[in-house]
Motif scaffolding. Structure first.
Motif, short mmCIF file in Angstrom:
data_model
loop_
_atom_site.label_atom_id
_atom_site.label_comp_id
_atom_site.label_asym_id
_atom_site.label_seq_id
_atom_site.Cartn_x
_atom_site.Cartn_y
_atom_site.Cartn_z
N PRO A 151 0.88 -1.16 -0.01
CA PRO A 151 -0.09 0.09 0.00
C PRO A 151 0.94 1.15 -0.09
O PRO A 151 1.85 1.31 0.44
CB PRO A 151 -0.85 0.01 1.35
CG PRO A 151 -0.78 -1.64 1.56
CD PRO A 151 0.33 -2.32 1.32
N GLY B 129 -1.86 9.45 2.66
CA GLY B 129 -3.33 9.58 3.15
C GLY B 129 -4.12 9.59 1.85
O GLY B 129 -3.85 9.76 0.48
N ASP B 130 -5.53 9.38 2.18
CA ASP B 130 -6.40 9.60 1.10
C ASP B 130 -6.68 10.72 0.70
O ASP B 130 -6.38 11.67 1.45
CB ASP B 130 -7.98 9.07 1.75
CG ASP B 130 -8.02 7.68 2.19
OD1 ASP B 130 -7.10 6.87 1.83
OD2 ASP B 130 -9.04 7.42 2.66
N ARG B 131 -6.78 11.03 -0.64
CA ARG B 131 -6.89 12.42 -1.43
C ARG B 131 -5.97 13.09 -1.09
O ARG B 131 -5.83 14.25 -1.04
CB ARG B 131 -8.07 13.00 -1.08
CG ARG B 131 -9.38 12.00 -1.15
CD ARG B 131 -10.84 12.85 -0.93
NE ARG B 131 -12.06 11.89 -1.02
CZ ARG B 131 -13.25 12.46 -0.99
NH1 ARG B 131 -13.43 13.69 -0.94
NH2 ARG B 131 -14.06 11.78 -1.23
N ALA B 132 -4.37 12.36 -1.28
CA ALA B 132 -3.21 13.43 -1.03
C ALA B 132 -2.96 14.12 -2.34
O ALA B 132 -2.13 15.11 -2.28
CB ALA B 132 -2.07 12.51 -0.46
N GLU C 204 -6.21 0.38 -7.16
CA GLU C 204 -7.04 0.82 -6.13
C GLU C 204 -6.46 1.82 -5.16
O GLU C 204 -6.76 2.74 -4.63
CB GLU C 204 -7.30 -0.44 -5.23
CG GLU C 204 -8.44 -1.36 -5.82
CD GLU C 204 -7.64 -2.38 -7.11
OE1 GLU C 204 -6.39 -2.47 -7.14
OE2 GLU C 204 -8.31 -3.12 -7.74
N GLU C 205 -5.06 1.63 -5.08
CA GLU C 205 -4.12 2.67 -4.40
C GLU C 205 -4.02 3.88 -5.10
O GLU C 205 -4.02 5.07 -4.45
CB GLU C 205 -2.89 2.00 -4.18
CG GLU C 205 -2.83 1.06 -2.89
CD GLU C 205 -2.96 1.76 -1.77
OE1 GLU C 205 -2.13 2.28 -0.98
OE2 GLU C 205 -4.33 1.65 -0.90
N ARG D 286 -7.31 5.73 -4.52
CA ARG D 286 -7.31 6.24 -3.06
C ARG D 286 -6.85 7.26 -2.77
O ARG D 286 -7.12 8.28 -2.32
CB ARG D 286 -6.75 4.97 -2.25
CG ARG D 286 -6.82 5.56 -0.60
CD ARG D 286 -6.40 4.38 0.20
NE ARG D 286 -4.84 4.12 -0.09
CZ ARG D 286 -4.04 4.91 0.77
NH1 ARG D 286 -4.35 5.82 1.33
NH2 ARG D 286 -2.66 4.57 0.26
N VAL D 287 -5.49 7.50 -3.36
CA VAL D 287 -4.71 8.85 -3.14
C VAL D 287 -4.98 9.83 -3.73
O VAL D 287 -4.65 11.03 -3.54
CB VAL D 287 -3.26 8.62 -3.15
CG1 VAL D 287 -2.78 7.34 -2.11
CG2 VAL D 287 -2.82 8.43 -4.73
N VAL E 90 -7.36 13.03 -5.24
CA VAL E 90 -8.52 13.83 -4.78
C VAL E 90 -9.51 13.53 -6.03
O VAL E 90 -9.45 13.38 -7.18
CB VAL E 90 -7.84 15.34 -4.83
CG1 VAL E 90 -6.86 15.41 -4.03
CG2 VAL E 90 -7.61 15.97 -6.17
N LYS F 76 -10.25 10.58 -11.59
CA LYS F 76 -11.00 10.31 -10.63
C LYS F 76 -12.18 11.00 -10.48
O LYS F 76 -12.20 12.38 -10.59
CB LYS F 76 -10.36 10.53 -9.06
CG LYS F 76 -11.36 9.93 -7.98
CD LYS F 76 -10.44 9.85 -6.83
CE LYS F 76 -10.96 9.39 -5.58
NZ LYS F 76 -10.35 9.32 -4.50
N ASP G 185 -16.62 14.41 -6.54
CA ASP G 185 -17.17 13.77 -5.37
C ASP G 185 -18.65 14.70 -5.32
O ASP G 185 -18.73 15.93 -5.25
CB ASP G 185 -16.70 14.11 -4.25
CG ASP G 185 -17.10 13.50 -2.83
OD1 ASP G 185 -18.33 13.09 -3.05
OD2 ASP G 185 -16.37 13.36 -1.79
#
Length: 279
Positions: free
Chosen positions: A124, A128-131, A146-147, A150-151, A153, A270, A273
């Motif tokens: 991994p 952090g998430d959304r870095a 997936e990683e 995750r990172v 934004v 990505k 949101d």
């Protein structure tokens, strides 16, 4: 590999075999002693050539870096590609797993204000998430979609040039024999698309090309197989002397050994949101 300043001239097939053997031993000894750390291919100047993909990865990378706020370069190698970018984001981080490359990348990138983080392959990401709003990689060993998702934004982008299926397999099969259909189909760009979409990313660009590669002497072959270690796993000069001698004679009598590299460009975004309010 870069375009040579002047092509090597193949030796005449009429020269004495002893001279050919002496050239073989000198070329192989030189290549076997050359350092292979980092991702600098200048050693091949005048000895091997490789066509470049039409999309111009370095140029496109520089454009995206100039507009990013926080960027991550995965599998940076010796940091050579990232260091070539004229303007880096205020926050720029690179990861690498091979210790000799970690030291080389640190020396090259720290003066540019970029941090180098040592990681283990397929572990991994230590962020952090959304870095990051931009994640990039040139010729990654593996892509952990997936990683990456995750990172990033929301609205962030992954931009990568990757090795495609059956790349330089003319050379691989010269040493290892015919590969299976499964081996030849590995690293298919359509599988990359599917994996990116499964991780929740939207693929916005996907292009693939096959490109001519020429090895102009046996030293270039040896150095390539020592540097790109997954081509012929466990390659050593001592363990492959008969095939190396045979290939040396082939190059001297018929000219450069021709293969074809496989490359694809993939860009994935990505999604925004929906819970984030408009500004």
């Amino acid at each position: 590999m870069t375009e040579p300043s002047a092509p090597l001239v193949p030796s005449s097939p009429g020269r004495p075999q002893a001279s050919s053997e002496a050239r073989f031993e000198a070329l192989v000894a030189e290549a076997d002693a050359a350092p292979v750390d980092g991702w600098d291919f200048s050693w091949f100047d005048g000895r091997a050539t490789e066509e470049r993909p039409s999309w111009g990865y370095a140029r496109s990378l520089a454009d995206r870096m100039a507009r990013a706020r926080a960027a991550l370069d995965l599998d940076t190698g010796g940091g050579e590609v990232l260091a070539s970018v004229p303007v880096l984001p205020a926050l720029t981080v690179a990861t690498e797993s091979w210790p000799p490359n970690i030291a080389r990348a640190t020396a090259l990138l720290h003066p540019r204000g970029a941090a180098v983080v040592a990681v283990r392959e397929e572990s991994p990401l230590p962020f952090g998430d959304r870095a990051f709003d931009l994640v990039v990689s040139r010729h990654p060993v593996t892509t952990c979609w997936e990683e990456i998702a995750r990172v990033l934004v929301p609205g962030g982008v992954y931009f990568s040039q990757q090795v495609g299926p059956a790349s330089v397999f003319e050379l691989v099969e010269y040493f290892l024999g015919p590969r299976t259909a499964q081996e030849r189909g590995a690293r298919d760009p359509q599988r990359a698309r599917a994996a990116a979409e499964a991780a929740g990313l939207e693929v916005t660009d996907l292009r693939a090309e096959r490109l001519r590669v020429e090895f102009r002497d046996i030293g270039a072959v040896v150095h390539f197989l020592r540097k790109v270690i997954w081509m012929v796993p466990g390659f050593t000069v001592a363990g492959h002397l008969p095939r190396l001698r045979s290939l040396h004679r082939l190059i001297e009598t018929e000219g450069p050994f021709v293969a074809h590299s496989s490359r694809f460009l993939i860009e994935a975004r990505k999604p925004d949101d929906p819970s984030t309010p408009l500004r």
